[in-house]
Scaffold this active site. Structure first.
Site, PDB file in Angstrom:
ATOM      1  N   SER A 179      53.571  52.523  41.918  1.00  0.00           N
ATOM      2  CA  SER A 179      52.029  51.597  41.330  1.00  0.00           C
ATOM      3  C   SER A 179      52.573  50.369  40.636  1.00  0.00           C
ATOM      4  CB  SER A 179      51.793  52.231  40.502  1.00  0.00           C
ATOM      5  OG  SER A 179      51.139  51.236  39.367  1.00  0.00           O
ATOM      6  N   TYR A 192      49.866  58.066  33.506  1.00  0.00           N
ATOM      7  CA  TYR A 192      49.774  57.475  34.394  1.00  0.00           C
ATOM      8  C   TYR A 192      51.226  56.793  34.309  1.00  0.00           C
ATOM      9  CZ  TYR A 192      48.334  55.001  38.920  1.00  0.00           C
ATOM     10  OH  TYR A 192      48.065  54.341  39.815  1.00  0.00           O
TER      11      TYR A 192
END
Length: 287
Positions: A179, A192
């Site tokens: 990401s 995350y």
């Protein structure tokens, strides 16, 4: 395909985790009607986690269009999984559904075993399943949330890779979904972002470990992409602004990310390993 700058806006909406693609408005664009397959993955078999919806679904469709049979692992959304299966089969390829929690090591062994038994082989592993939960600050991050995020996003990737390589021949490949938050951080996605940084490091390390066996390991680090993960984790009031802070002024769709996964799975990227691609709407990152 959405190409214009700043033309995308999403209505306010929220779903309980993990989110359902068939309930989203508008629906994520996953099919890539503009994309023409050319047999780049003909005869291959791919195992994709988190492929009932979002990026994983789009990757499954694109792989099928390139000639691959696909096994998809999903957590709980049966209707979404069945929809993905139908879309893969519409491309003329086989699709195996495997339901379970990627945080459970036994699932990895079972998924790989079922894939090789039912589809005959395994050539490509796409680690894509993810858990995400917005946190207001560090003090609200619970031990349970931290463990769940790491067990899904990191441990699950390791377990799948460990089982998959047992069946790879030379030319096999692993593609991990990282990401943009691994590079830029996120004040609301603390755990995350940490897992995505771990995935980047894992990708680079496994590429060194497996190079002598002719197995390539790469990653894709998307920016803001319209998927069920967003409507099931972001605050309702943030949805309409999602992705507008990118240079392109909008969020991306899964079909704009899937070609990167095709490239990394095909011979086109035969001299690439330990690398990360960045379909993120123009957000600058340093690797």
């Amino acid at each position: 395909m959405a190409e214009n700058r700043g033309k995308q806006e999403f209505p306010t909406q929220h779903q309980p985790r993990p989110g359902s693609e068939h309930k989203m408005e508008p629906k994520p664009k996953v099919k890539g009607e503009w994309y023409k397959g050319s047999g780049k993955l003909q005869g291959k078999v791919a195992l994709i986690t988190g492929a009932d919806s979002g990026i994983g679904r789009s990757v499954a469709i694109f792989y099928a269009r390139e000639g691959a049979d696909v096994a998809i692992v999903y957590y709980s959304e049966d209707q979404d999984a069945e929809d993905t299966k139908r879309m893969v089969e519409e491309e003329g390829r086989r699709c195996l559904l495997i339901k379970g929690n990627v945080g459970d090591p036994q699932l990895s062994a079972d998924a790989v075993k079922r894939t090789t038994q039912m589809l005959g082989r395994l050539d490509i592993l796409v680690n894509n399943a993810a858990h995400q939960h917005v946190q207001k600050d560090l003090e609200t991050l619970t031990e349970e949330d931290l463990e769940t995020t790491f067990r899904t996003n990191v441990f699950g990737y390791f377990h799948m890779a460990k089982e998959a390589v047992k069946h790879f021949s030379e030319g096999g490949c692993i593609i991990n979904t990282a990401s943009v938050t691994a590079y830029k951080g996120s004040p609301h996605l603390i755990d995350y972002s940490a897992t995505k940084g771990a995935i980047v490091a894992m990708t680079r390390t496994l590429s060194l470990v497996l190079a002598e066996r002719g197995i390539r390991v790469n990653a894709v680090a998307p920016g803001p992409i319209w998927t069920p993960l967003i409507v099931s984790s972001y605050p309702t009031e943030k949805i309409s602004e999602f992705g507008k802070d990118t240079p392109l002024g909008r969020a991306g769709h899964p079909e704009e990310v899937a070609p990167a996964f095709v490239y990394l799975a095909s011979r086109d990227s035969s001299y690439m390993t330990g690398q990360v691609l960045h379909p993120n709407g123009g957000m600058p990152v340093s690797s």
